[in-house]
Design a protein around this motif. Sequence first.
Motif, short mmCIF file in Angstrom:
data_model
loop_
_atom_site.label_atom_id
_atom_site.label_comp_id
_atom_site.label_asym_id
_atom_site.label_seq_id
_atom_site.Cartn_x
_atom_site.Cartn_y
_atom_site.Cartn_z
N TYR A 161 15.62 3.00 9.91
CA TYR A 161 14.32 3.44 10.44
C TYR A 161 13.53 4.18 9.36
O TYR A 161 12.34 3.92 9.15
CB TYR A 161 14.55 4.33 11.65
N ASP A 162 14.20 5.10 8.66
CA ASP A 162 13.53 5.83 7.56
C ASP A 162 12.97 4.86 6.54
O ASP A 162 11.83 5.00 6.08
CB ASP A 162 14.53 6.77 6.86
N LEU A 163 13.78 3.89 6.17
CA LEU A 163 13.37 2.91 5.16
C LEU A 163 12.18 2.09 5.66
O LEU A 163 11.22 1.84 4.92
CB LEU A 163 14.54 2.01 4.81
N ALA A 164 12.23 1.68 6.93
CA ALA A 164 11.14 0.88 7.50
C ALA A 164 9.83 1.66 7.51
O ALA A 164 8.76 1.11 7.22
CB ALA A 164 11.50 0.43 8.92
N LEU A 165 9.89 2.96 7.84
CA LEU A 165 8.69 3.79 7.84
C LEU A 165 8.10 3.90 6.44
O LEU A 165 6.88 3.80 6.25
CB LEU A 165 9.01 5.18 8.38
N LYS A 166 8.96 4.09 5.47
CA LYS A 166 8.47 4.21 4.09
C LYS A 166 7.89 2.89 3.59
O LYS A 166 6.87 2.88 2.87
CB LYS A 166 9.60 4.69 3.17
N GLU A 167 8.51 1.79 3.96
CA GLU A 167 7.98 0.48 3.57
C GLU A 167 6.62 0.23 4.22
O GLU A 167 5.70 -0.30 3.58
CB GLU A 167 8.96 -0.62 3.95
N ALA A 168 6.47 0.63 5.48
CA ALA A 168 5.19 0.46 6.18
C ALA A 168 4.12 1.34 5.54
O ALA A 168 2.97 0.91 5.37
CB ALA A 168 5.35 0.81 7.66
N GLU A 169 4.49 2.58 5.20
CA GLU A 169 3.53 3.47 4.54
C GLU A 169 3.09 2.91 3.20
O GLU A 169 1.90 2.92 2.86
CB GLU A 169 4.14 4.86 4.35
N ALA A 170 4.04 2.41 2.43
CA ALA A 170 3.72 1.84 1.12
C ALA A 170 2.78 0.65 1.27
O ALA A 170 1.80 0.50 0.51
CB ALA A 170 5.00 1.42 0.39
N ALA A 171 3.03 -0.20 2.26
CA ALA A 171 2.16 -1.36 2.49
C ALA A 171 0.76 -0.92 2.87
O ALA A 171 -0.24 -1.50 2.41
CB ALA A 171 2.76 -2.25 3.59
N TRP A 172 0.66 0.10 3.70
CA TRP A 172 -0.65 0.60 4.11
C TRP A 172 -1.40 1.21 2.92
O TRP A 172 -2.61 0.98 2.76
CB TRP A 172 -0.49 1.65 5.22
N ILE A 173 -0.72 1.96 2.08
CA ILE A 173 -1.36 2.55 0.91
C ILE A 173 -1.86 1.46 -0.04
O ILE A 173 -2.96 1.55 -0.59
CB ILE A 173 -0.40 3.52 0.18
N ARG A 174 -1.05 0.42 -0.23
CA ARG A 174 -1.50 -0.69 -1.08
C ARG A 174 -2.79 -1.29 -0.54
O ARG A 174 -3.71 -1.61 -1.30
CB ARG A 174 -0.41 -1.76 -1.16
N SER A 175 -2.87 -1.46 0.78
CA SER A 175 -4.05 -2.03 1.40
C SER A 175 -5.27 -1.12 1.22
O SER A 175 -6.37 -1.59 0.89
CB SER A 175 -3.79 -2.26 2.90
N LEU A 176 -5.05 0.18 1.40
CA LEU A 176 -6.15 1.14 1.23
C LEU A 176 -6.62 1.16 -0.22
O LEU A 176 -7.83 1.16 -0.49
CB LEU A 176 -5.68 2.54 1.66
N LEU A 177 -5.68 1.15 -1.15
CA LEU A 177 -6.04 1.14 -2.57
C LEU A 177 -6.83 -0.11 -2.93
O LEU A 177 -7.78 -0.05 -3.72
CB LEU A 177 -4.77 1.23 -3.43
N ALA A 178 -6.44 -1.24 -2.36
CA ALA A 178 -7.16 -2.49 -2.64
C ALA A 178 -8.63 -2.37 -2.23
O ALA A 178 -9.53 -2.82 -2.95
CB ALA A 178 -6.49 -3.65 -1.91
N GLU A 179 -8.89 -1.74 -1.08
CA GLU A 179 -10.28 -1.55 -0.63
C GLU A 179 -11.03 -0.57 -1.52
O GLU A 179 -12.20 -0.81 -1.88
CB GLU A 179 -10.29 -1.04 0.81
N LEU A 180 -10.37 0.53 -1.87
CA LEU A 180 -11.03 1.54 -2.70
C LEU A 180 -11.35 1.00 -4.09
O LEU A 180 -12.43 1.26 -4.65
CB LEU A 180 -10.16 2.79 -2.79
N GLU A 181 -10.42 0.25 -4.65
CA GLU A 181 -10.60 -0.23 -6.03
C GLU A 181 -11.55 -1.43 -6.10
O GLU A 181 -12.19 -1.66 -7.13
CB GLU A 181 -9.24 -0.56 -6.64
N SER A 182 -11.64 -2.18 -5.02
CA SER A 182 -12.56 -3.34 -5.02
C SER A 182 -13.96 -2.95 -4.57
O SER A 182 -14.90 -3.74 -4.68
CB SER A 182 -12.02 -4.43 -4.09
N GLY A 183 -14.10 -1.73 -4.03
CA GLY A 183 -15.40 -1.27 -3.55
C GLY A 183 -15.74 -1.74 -2.15
O GLY A 183 -16.87 -1.57 -1.70
N THR A 184 -14.76 -2.31 -1.43
CA THR A 184 -15.03 -2.81 -0.09
C THR A 184 -14.77 -1.77 1.01
O THR A 184 -15.00 -2.05 2.19
CB THR A 184 -14.16 -4.06 0.20
#
Length: 215
Positions: A161-184
């Motif tokens: 469960y701990d690992l799944a939460l961290k993997e989900a958080e990492a995926a969400w941060i990657r998505s947020l970074l993609a929006e911030l860095e692309s300007g979208t």
Amino acid sequence: MAKRRKVGNLLALAVLAALVQRPMHPYEIATALRGWGKERDMDLKWGSFYTVIRNMAKHGLIVAVESTREGRRPERTVYRITDAGREELVDWTRELISTPMHERPRFRAGLSVISALHPDEAVELLRRRLGLLEEGIAAEREELAEQARTIPRLFLVENEYDLALKEAEAAWIRSLLAELESGTFPGLDTWRAVHETGEVPAELSALAERSRSGE
């Protein structure tokens, strides 16, 4: 809704889980909980340990069965779990497994005020967090695979469960970074302008006022 328990400290739940194995004195219980890594699973406040033990005995969840003394060491009282304690352990576990509760991680607190940072700094800090998360995820995957060789999965599900939460958080941060860095990311230009001009747009001030007044 979670019920109000006679002894609601999660340390009490950990003690019940230990005593269901066999009767023990408090020092044995604490040693067992540390050995099982229960501090990773629960917020255990060791300063209240003996108070929790006394309260559990007071409410009939555990009962003293004997006192032992080894040499010049202080006398130690051995406790066993009662039928009421077993019922409490099962009932409390059911509640924790079945009923979602709103929890407030520190990261959520930071996200709630991320507008205090310049977008470029926010990106840098999110990338730093992501890097640390990915390092931790890799290490935990390796550790979990090693543990699975000798430990039944039943006793590793909380690690999964701990690992799944961290993997989900990492995926969400990657998505947020993609929006911030692309300007979208919506409103990014306004966010950037606030930090670069020092002026808060009227529409944002009006939104803050409406939120504050509960409109």
